[in-house]
Design an enzyme around this catalytic site. Structure first.
Site, PDB file in Angstrom:
ATOM      1  N   LYS A  63      28.604 -34.117 -29.321  1.00 12.95           N
ATOM      2  CA  LYS A  63      27.532 -35.115 -29.177  1.00 12.95           C
ATOM      3  C   LYS A  63      26.577 -34.690 -28.068  1.00 12.95           C
ATOM      4  O   LYS A  63      26.855 -33.739 -27.337  1.00 12.95           O
ATOM      5  CB  LYS A  63      28.126 -36.497 -28.904  1.00 12.95           C
ATOM      6  CG  LYS A  63      29.024 -36.618 -27.703  1.00 12.95           C
ATOM      7  CD  LYS A  63      29.995 -37.782 -27.889  1.00 12.95           C
ATOM      8  CE  LYS A  63      31.010 -37.875 -26.794  1.00 12.95           C
ATOM      9  NZ  LYS A  63      30.688 -38.766 -25.724  1.00 12.95           N
ATOM     10  N   TYR A  74       7.812 -33.208  -0.209  1.00 14.42           N
ATOM     11  CA  TYR A  74       7.507 -34.648  -0.139  1.00 14.42           C
ATOM     12  C   TYR A  74       8.440 -35.354   0.840  1.00 14.42           C
ATOM     13  O   TYR A  74       9.638 -35.061   0.890  1.00 14.42           O
ATOM     14  CB  TYR A  74       7.709 -35.293  -1.503  1.00 14.42           C
ATOM     15  CG  TYR A  74       6.724 -34.853  -2.559  1.00 14.42           C
ATOM     16  CD1 TYR A  74       5.348 -35.002  -2.374  1.00 14.42           C
ATOM     17  CD2 TYR A  74       7.176 -34.299  -3.752  1.00 14.42           C
ATOM     18  CE1 TYR A  74       4.457 -34.598  -3.358  1.00 14.42           C
ATOM     19  CE2 TYR A  74       6.295 -33.898  -4.739  1.00 14.42           C
ATOM     20  CZ  TYR A  74       4.929 -34.045  -4.531  1.00 14.42           C
ATOM     21  OH  TYR A  74       4.049 -33.655  -5.496  1.00 14.42           O
TER      22      TYR A  74
END
Ligand SMILES: Cc1ncc(COP(=O)(O)O)c(C=O)c1O
Length: 384
Positions: A44, A272
């Site tokens: 999956k 940042y």
């Protein structure tokens, strides 16, 4: 090595998927289990980010017995590769998805009387029975009928000519760190099976173990299949796994390249939020990957990468497309050099488990978080 279709451009950030290692892993896991244990390949989430079509094709070639997927779209991909190959949907179906069980010839997970009625209606309309795996909730609290009510649901399934019981299973909540509860779940499961009248475990898939709990019951146990996800990709769920002695190899590695190298003076803040201040004059490499590729922001100021076979620390926050690292100790580094985020370079290695720890997460999530922007390159040759 085969590459993704749009990969004629130079690579900036990519994942390498070693399909030959995947095949070796499956064969090793198989060899470590009793011969009658069948192999359910859990593929999956795009085969845990490895790429579903390529992974499933190789697993078919390597002898997987059944494929377990989460969604109809994943099931359709596997079906296209292998007409007739058994496929189990592990997630619940939405009502408007039911009819595809017949169209794609899938087995559904069944947990309730409502699903018995819905899937039987599909079988009736299709003129042939729908395969189902009865899921028993033994303490996961997710899918499955509560174990005490399993015999009643089994009776309903057995009574329907439009359903065919192809398997019975449960799922463990804490196989890696709570053996006592896992034993209790096994006990509940076996007790429920005992109470299901007419159940013939020898004729269906009976499964519970995943990579963390892979073990088979001694003696006359009804378990005859395992559901393997992470381990087939060469990752041990935890160091004390029962299969820790099976030396699977990592299938996945995550790589990028140096985009710019520059020297910045002591005291400069990086990225940042200015969360890192250089303690010395520093050679900084700007890498061509960031959280837009799947490097979690949580590894800011924590992760290391490999350049020239050396570990280089991440400086400051990860940004969307770029990441800064300290390369002061790797003087020869230059624009274009290969950088390993997860994998081997020379004698050095950063495992996905170590990388995931920096992000306070688990390898399953790390693999699922590598974004679509990252081409997957496939190594196919078996080699030695
Ligand atoms: C129901 C079920 N079975 C098996 C697996 C495979 O687990 P693992 O990747 O630990 O082998 C999963 C994974 O999430 C699952 O949800």
């Amino acid at each position: 090595m085969s590459t993704a279709p749009n990969s004629r451009l130079p690579l900036r950030c990519w994942a390498e998927i070693d399909l030959a290692a995947l095949e070796r892993n499956l064969r090793l896991i198989r060899a470590s289990l009793p011969a009658h244990i069948r192999y359910v390949a859990v593929v999956k989430a795009d085969a845990y980010g490895h790429g579903l079509p390529q992974t499933a094709a190789r697993l078919m070639h390597s002898g997987a017995d059944l494929f377990a997927v989460a969604t109809l779209s994943e099931a359709a991909t596997v079906r296209e590769l292998g007409p007739g190959w058994p496929i189990l949907l592990l997630s619940p179906l939405l009502p408007e998805e039911d009819r595809y069980l017949a169209d794609y010839d899938l087995a559904a997970t069944i947990s309730s009387s409502a699903e018995v009625a819905r899937f039987a209606a599909v079988g009736r309309a299709a003129g042939r029975p729908i395969a189902v795996h009865l899921k028993i909730d033994t303490g996961m609290g997710r899918l499955g009928v509560w174990h005490e009510q399993a015999p009643a649901l089994h009776r309903e399934i057995a009574a329907s000519p439009h359903l065919r019981l192809a398997g019975v299973f449960t799922h463990f909540a804490s196989p890696d760190d709570d053996p006592a509860f896992t034993d209790e779940q096994r006990r509940r499961f076996l007790a429920a099976l005992d109470r299901c009248e007419g159940l013939r475990p020898g004729e269906i898939f009976v499964h519970a173990d995943n990579s963390s709990g892979l073990e088979t019951m001694p003696g006359a146990s009804p378990f005859n299949a395992v559901r393997v996800g992470l381990l087939q990709f060469g990752i041990l769920p935890h160091p004390h796994s029962l299969l820790a002695q099976v030396h699977t190899e990592p299938v996945f590695s995550f790589r990028t390249r140096v985009g710019l190298v520059k020297t910045l003076p002591r005291g400069t803040t990086i990225s940042y939020g200015r969360t890192h201040t250089l303690a010395r004059d520093t050679r900084v490499a700007v890498l061509c990957a960031g959280y837009g590729d799947g490097i979690p922001r949580a590894v800011s100021n924590r992760a290391q990468v490999l350049i020239g076979g050396r570990r280089c620390p991440v400086l400051g926050r990860i940004t969307m497309d770029q990441t800064m690292v300290d390369v002061t100790e790797v003087p020869a580094v230059q624009c274009g050099d290969e950088v390993v985020l997860v994998g081997r370079q020379d004698a050095a290695e950063i495992s996905i488990t170590e990388f995931s720890r920096w992000a306070d997460t688990i390898p399953w999530e790390t693999l699922c978080s590598v974004t679509k922007r990252v081409p997957r390159l496939y190594r196919t040759a078996l080699g030695v």
